[in-house]
Design an enzyme around this catalytic site. Structure first.
Site, PDB file in Angstrom:
ATOM      1  N   ASP A 343       0.844  -1.193   0.000  1.00  0.00           N
ATOM      2  CA  ASP A 343       0.000   0.000   0.000  1.00  0.00           C
ATOM      3  C   ASP A 343       0.878   1.241   0.000  1.00  0.00           C
ATOM      4  O   ASP A 343       1.917   1.268   0.662  1.00  0.00           O
ATOM      5  CB  ASP A 343      -0.901   0.020   1.228  1.00  0.00           C
ATOM      6  CG  ASP A 343      -2.157  -0.806   1.012  1.00  0.00           C
ATOM      7  OD1 ASP A 343      -2.567  -0.958  -0.150  1.00  0.00           O
ATOM      8  OD2 ASP A 343      -2.709  -1.307   2.002  1.00  0.00           O
ATOM      9  N   ASP A 380      -8.062  23.587  11.456  1.00  0.00           N
ATOM     10  CA  ASP A 380      -7.967  22.239  10.866  1.00  0.00           C
ATOM     11  C   ASP A 380      -6.926  21.442  11.657  1.00  0.00           C
ATOM     12  O   ASP A 380      -5.725  21.695  11.542  1.00  0.00           O
ATOM     13  CB  ASP A 380      -7.555  22.363   9.396  1.00  0.00           C
ATOM     14  CG  ASP A 380      -7.511  21.007   8.694  1.00  0.00           C
ATOM     15  OD1 ASP A 380      -7.685  19.972   9.378  1.00  0.00           O
ATOM     16  OD2 ASP A 380      -7.283  20.980   7.473  1.00  0.00           O
ATOM     17  N   GLU A 384      -2.306  17.676   7.630  1.00  0.00           N
ATOM     18  CA  GLU A 384      -2.244  18.520   6.431  1.00  0.00           C
ATOM     19  C   GLU A 384      -2.490  19.991   6.795  1.00  0.00           C
ATOM     20  O   GLU A 384      -1.774  20.891   6.341  1.00  0.00           O
ATOM     21  CB  GLU A 384      -3.286  18.053   5.404  1.00  0.00           C
ATOM     22  CG  GLU A 384      -2.985  16.709   4.789  1.00  0.00           C
ATOM     23  CD  GLU A 384      -3.595  15.564   5.579  1.00  0.00           C
ATOM     24  OE1 GLU A 384      -3.952  15.792   6.765  1.00  0.00           O
ATOM     25  OE2 GLU A 384      -3.690  14.452   5.046  1.00  0.00           O
ATOM     26  N   ALA A 413     -17.334  15.097   3.376  1.00  0.00           N
ATOM     27  CA  ALA A 413     -17.220  14.354   2.123  1.00  0.00           C
ATOM     28  C   ALA A 413     -18.110  14.960   1.042  1.00  0.00           C
ATOM     29  O   ALA A 413     -17.847  14.793  -0.152  1.00  0.00           O
ATOM     30  CB  ALA A 413     -17.607  12.887   2.365  1.00  0.00           C
ATOM     31  N   LYS A 430     -10.630  26.227   1.306  1.00  0.00           N
ATOM     32  CA  LYS A 430      -9.599  25.463   0.594  1.00  0.00           C
ATOM     33  C   LYS A 430     -10.138  24.047   0.418  1.00  0.00           C
ATOM     34  O   LYS A 430     -10.881  23.525   1.253  1.00  0.00           O
ATOM     35  CB  LYS A 430      -8.279  25.436   1.376  1.00  0.00           C
ATOM     36  CG  LYS A 430      -8.244  24.524   2.603  1.00  0.00           C
ATOM     37  CD  LYS A 430      -6.836  24.439   3.185  1.00  0.00           C
ATOM     38  CE  LYS A 430      -6.712  23.334   4.224  1.00  0.00           C
ATOM     39  NZ  LYS A 430      -7.534  23.526   5.421  1.00  0.00           N
ATOM     40  N   ASP A 563      -5.481  -4.265   6.286  1.00  0.00           N
ATOM     41  CA  ASP A 563      -6.054  -4.105   7.617  1.00  0.00           C
ATOM     42  C   ASP A 563      -7.571  -4.012   7.616  1.00  0.00           C
ATOM     43  O   ASP A 563      -8.194  -4.062   8.673  1.00  0.00           O
ATOM     44  CB  ASP A 563      -5.485  -2.864   8.310  1.00  0.00           C
ATOM     45  CG  ASP A 563      -5.707  -1.592   7.507  1.00  0.00           C
ATOM     46  OD1 ASP A 563      -6.373  -1.664   6.456  1.00  0.00           O
ATOM     47  OD2 ASP A 563      -5.218  -0.527   7.935  1.00  0.00           O
ATOM     48  N   ASP A 567      -9.936  -5.816   2.533  1.00  0.00           N
ATOM     49  CA  ASP A 567      -8.675  -6.451   2.159  1.00  0.00           C
ATOM     50  C   ASP A 567      -8.706  -7.961   2.370  1.00  0.00           C
ATOM     51  O   ASP A 567      -7.799  -8.670   1.929  1.00  0.00           O
ATOM     52  CB  ASP A 567      -7.516  -5.879   3.000  1.00  0.00           C
ATOM     53  CG  ASP A 567      -7.194  -4.436   2.642  1.00  0.00           C
ATOM     54  OD1 ASP A 567      -7.301  -4.096   1.457  1.00  0.00           O
ATOM     55  OD2 ASP A 567      -6.848  -3.666   3.550  1.00  0.00           O
TER      56      ASP A 567
END
Length: 727
Positions: A343, A380, A384, A413, A430, A563, A567
């Site tokens: 990954d 935030d 990031e 989302a 942003k 995990d 998967d």
């Protein structure tokens, strides 16, 4: 302090960052006097023929030792030892041979017992985590959410009475009563009793970090757990069985090698039985103790004695790195892996994107872009967002503060944006370029021009092609005068040293494939920077499964990590499936290995350990067979040159007498096992190289060494034995 369940390794400081974890410092030697002392009782118990018959080579030695012992006991009543090969046998010769034959069997048992002893010590430490606790079982759980879970009726039961599918509530300070999945809530959990890691971990419902282990403790908050194991079949129970060796079965390669060794032993039995008629024809029959000693020296006793210990030690080396292999087959498969699926996030990259640059639109000051980006990121808390604030301070010296009445706009989302609404009506956003443009189109007084859109597209594509993620930044004043300020360049940082490690894997003949959900442009840039051989972009669970099947269809063995529940199919299909301990129960059930540290880069180390196991077994097999050739030339000439004088030319060691030659060979045969036990437990040092190169090295070091060592060792022992009366 972090420690593994074996309390053995001290990890390299770079192990978490993708550096070289191959070099691991151990706090104890591979073979200490304390370990030997602890292994002696088990080695003595293994002298039972019921335990010996599973190993054909050592069973032959056991039978020979028993037969020789019986003859040694009978000799005083029969008038002493019979001559052998036309020569006189010293008094006590047969008894001495019997002692060294039993020593050979005992030393083989010691090797296996030492290897098993490590696992038993680890298992004892794990048993201390298994305590019967009182669990609050929900009488009727209807999945209606946390509010319902708080109000439902519960009953107190012993953890041992919990059944598969039961739902329990665990709050701060309480032990989790059994293995399960979090179906509601989020909490920090102390898993140090299982993993040895002191740092708490987060477990939450609805994601890939939902699995919890019985015996671990909730440190904060409250979770609702559905039990996924039956009593006596918990993860800890399985760990105990595995590290004790109780669940270890012989692997296909090990079975095949046992068959080969048994076949060679049968051949030598026939050869030795044929010697006496030949000697009798010359009126010089060879005594049974001498024939038994000759047989034991010629069959591959060295590898027969160490084979089981090598396999157990291989699994133990994984345990020392906090990896549980569900079978020896998985460890061997790791050594034969030719394709590695990795990954991107968390394995090849650190997993947290960091701001690398501010790219302003035409006519926009870079300082204005940096200030707006910093304002939109102050609330935030993600890595990031923090990196954007830090970059603005580093590049432009901007240290922004949010006004008291400012309203933070979190990322969702649906909007794919975050930002802040200031008290004066100014709004800063942003996020994804398309989402920011759509926001401006809807709320701004004037639409964004075609030229600005094209410029944004060019900058975003350039960042994506460089392997980064573009975030557009826009500001809208109180009068709805919207302005697109520019783009933040977020970059996935490739872990240090990975390119060198992938080069090392390539030299082993292993192909590396990066799997990511990123678009092909971003994936290609990261793959190039990391140095992987190939990549699969925009990967779905079905894509992973299809790729594994395609590789296996080409005759390749595949390893991968995972995990999540999605998967599980790929982990089950892979030859080596490493499930993360933080993952779901479905993932852990599907894989054949579990990494207690949940470090995806450990897959590379697992491959190294698997290869080390195979190389160790091959090296010691080569040494053992080469030993037999040398011992043949040492014993046969000395035994029969009285009957066949022409054999004297082959007596290159000039051994003092036939009795001394046989005694020296049988002593060497036993002692060489002791000398090689540390190597069997520690493993032959592995260096990345092609199969042909490794084979050539083993033939030179262990093949030639196996021929030379008996000549030197037997001659030195002969010099000592010849000083004894009668020799």
């Amino acid at each position: 302090m972090s420690r593994s369940i074996a309390d053995v390794p001290t990890r390299s400081a770079r192990s978490r960052s993708g550096g070289d974890t191959g070099a691991i410092e151990t706090r104890r030697s591979a073979f200490s006097l304390g370990q030997v002392a602890a292994a002696v009782p088990g080695a003595l118990r293994k002298l039972n023929p019921a335990a010996q018959w599973r190993n054909p080579v050592m069973f032959i030695v056991w039978v020979g030792a028993a037969l020789t012992t019986a003859i040694a006991i009978a000799e005083p009543f029969l008038g002493g030892p019979e001559p052998s090969g036309g020569t006189t046998v010293p008094v006590g010769f047969t008894a001495g041979i019997a002692v060294w034959l039993w020593s050979t069997v005992f030393f083989a048992n010691v090797a296996e017992s030492v290897a098993e002893g490590r696992g038993k010590a680890q298992a004892q430490a794990l048993r201390t985590t298994r305590t019967t606790t009182i669990a609050r079982r929900v009488i009727s759980y209807d999945e209606r959410g946390d509010a319902a879970a708080r109000s439902v009726a519960t009953e107190d039961v012993a953890s041992a009475d919990l059944a598969l599918g039961d739902v329990v509530i665990v709050e701060t300070g309480e032990l989790i009563p059994g293995d399960g999945d979090v179906v509601n809530g989020i909490a920090t959990v102390d898993e140090s009793a299982i993993t040895g890691e002191s740092a708490p971990v987060v477990r939450e419902s609805g994601g890939d970090r939902s699995a919890v282990t019985g015996g671990t403790r909730v440190l904060s908050d409250r979770i609702v757990v559905r039990i996924t194991s039956k009593p006596g079949e918990t993860f800890v129970d399985r760990m105990i069985a595995l590290v004790e060796g109780a669940a270890r079965q012989r692997t296909p390669n090990e079975i095949a090698l046992n068959i080969l060794l048994a076949s060679l032993s049968i051949v030598f039995v026939v050869v030795v039985l044929a010697l006496n008629p030949i000697a009798s024809y010359s009126a010089s029959p060879v005594s049974i103790p001498v024939l038994v000693a000759l047989l034991v020296c010629l069959i591959p006793t060295t590898i027969g004695a160490l084979l089981s210990a090598i396999g157990i030690a291989g699994m133990d080396r994984l345990v020392q790195r906090n990896v549980l292999a569900m079978s020896g087959r998985a460890v061997e498969a790791a050594g034969d892996v030719t394709t590695l699926l990795l990954d991107k996030t968390g394995t090849i990259t650190y997993g947290n994107r960091h701001a690398a640059d501010f790219v302003p639109m035409a006519g926009v000051e870079r300082e204005a872009l940096a200030r707006a980006a910093s304002l939109s990121s102050l609330s935030d808390p993600t890595p990031e967002g923090t990196s954007v604030v830090e970059l603005a301070a580093a590049l432009q010296g901007i240290v922004a503060d949010l006004p008291r009445d400012a309203v933070a706009v979190p990322f969702t989302a649906q909007t794919r944006m975050s930002g802040v609404d200031l008290p004066d009506g100014t709004r800063v956003r942003k996020g994804a370029a398309g989402s920011v443009l759509a926001w401006l189109d809807v709320d701004a007084a004037a639409p964004v021009s075609a030229e600005t859109r094209a410029e944004l597209r060019r900058e975003a594509d350039a960042i994506a092609q460089a392997g980064g993620t573009p975030l557009a930044v826009a500001i809208m004043g109180p009068q709805s005068d919207g302005v697109l300020l520019g783009v933040i360049h977020l970059k996935d940082v490739v872990k240090d040293g990975l390119r060198e490690r992938f080069d090392e894997l390539r030299s082993m003949g292993i192909r590396t494939v990066m799997i990511t959900g990123d678009n092909p442009l971003t994936a290609a840039a990261i793959a190039k920077e990391a140095g992987v051989d190939d990549f699969l972009a925009e990967a779905t669970p079905e894509d992973k499964l299809a790729l594994i099947r395609k590789e296996q269809g080409g005759g390749r063995l595949v390893a991968m990590t995972g995990d999540g529940t999605n998967d599980a199919p790929a982990l089950a299909q892979a030859d080596v499936g490493v499930a993360m301990n933080t993952g779901t129960s479905a993932a852990k059930e599907a894989g054949n290995m579990v990494d207690l540290d949940s470090d995806p880069t450990k897959l590379i180390d697992i491959v190294r350990i698997g290869k080390q196991l195979l190389i160790t077994r091959g090296a010691l097999t080569t040494f053992s067979l080469a030993n037999d050739i040398a011992k043949y030339f040492a014993i046969i000439p000395a035994m029969f040159m009285g009957v066949f004088p022409g054999l004297a030319t082959l007596n290159v060691m000039q051994l003092s007498s036939p009795a001394s030659a046989v005694t020296s060979a049988i002593v060497f045969n036993a002692l060489v096992i002791v000398v090689l036990i540390p190597l069997a437990l520690r493993g032959v040092r592995y260096r990345a190289a092609s199969a042909a190169s490794i084979l050539s090295r083993n033939l030179v070091v262990y093949g030639l060494g196996g021929v030379v060592a008996p000549f030197v060792g037997i001659k030195l022992i002969d010099l000592v034995v010849s000083l004894l009366p009668g020799f």
